[in-house]
Design a protein around this motif. Structure first.
Motif, PDB file in Angstrom:
ATOM      1  N   PRO A   9     -15.518   1.736   0.968  1.00  0.00           N
ATOM      2  CA  PRO A   9     -14.239   1.058   1.192  1.00  0.00           C
ATOM      3  C   PRO A   9     -13.600   1.529   2.501  1.00  0.00           C
ATOM      4  O   PRO A   9     -13.684   2.704   2.853  1.00  0.00           O
ATOM      5  N   GLN A  13      -7.985   0.026   2.455  1.00  0.00           N
ATOM      6  CA  GLN A  13      -8.153  -0.585   1.137  1.00  0.00           C
ATOM      7  C   GLN A  13      -7.639   0.354   0.047  1.00  0.00           C
ATOM      8  O   GLN A  13      -7.623   1.576   0.219  1.00  0.00           O
ATOM      9  N   SER A  14      -7.232  -0.212  -1.065  1.00  0.00           N
ATOM     10  CA  SER A  14      -6.645   0.598  -2.141  1.00  0.00           C
ATOM     11  C   SER A  14      -7.647   1.559  -2.781  1.00  0.00           C
ATOM     12  O   SER A  14      -7.254   2.587  -3.323  1.00  0.00           O
ATOM     13  N   ASP A  15      -8.944   1.245  -2.714  1.00  0.00           N
ATOM     14  CA  ASP A  15      -9.964   2.122  -3.306  1.00  0.00           C
ATOM     15  C   ASP A  15     -10.604   3.039  -2.269  1.00  0.00           C
ATOM     16  O   ASP A  15     -11.725   3.503  -2.431  1.00  0.00           O
ATOM     17  N   ALA A  18     -12.823   6.198  -2.844  1.00  0.00           N
ATOM     18  CA  ALA A  18     -14.180   6.090  -3.382  1.00  0.00           C
ATOM     19  C   ALA A  18     -15.249   6.239  -2.298  1.00  0.00           C
ATOM     20  O   ALA A  18     -16.438   6.234  -2.607  1.00  0.00           O
TER      21      ALA A  18
END
Length: 66
Positions: A9, A13-15, A18
């Protein structure tokens, strides 16, 4: 920046957390992710563009709450 398949990601981005770890300093308490994000042990973050994300620890559950 990321050469992984599938790509990690992006930092916006919100993730973003990860993404794969690239470096770690246990004494200072940070991890560099392959998307350029510095992730701190207190859950704060520093994005590649200089944006600071305040620590976002989960809230403790109250005892006796229904």
């Amino acid at each position: 920046m990321c050469q992984h398949m599938p790509a990690c990601p992006k930092a916006d981005q919100s993730d973003r957390d990860a993404a794969k770890r690239m470096a770690r300093d246990d004494i200072s308490g940070w991890t560099l992710l392959c998307n350029g994000v510095l992730l701190f042990d207190d859950t704060g973050e520093l994005l590649p563009n200089g944006t600071v994300i305040a620590p976002h620890r989960p809230l403790a559950c109250e005892r006796g709450a229904a």
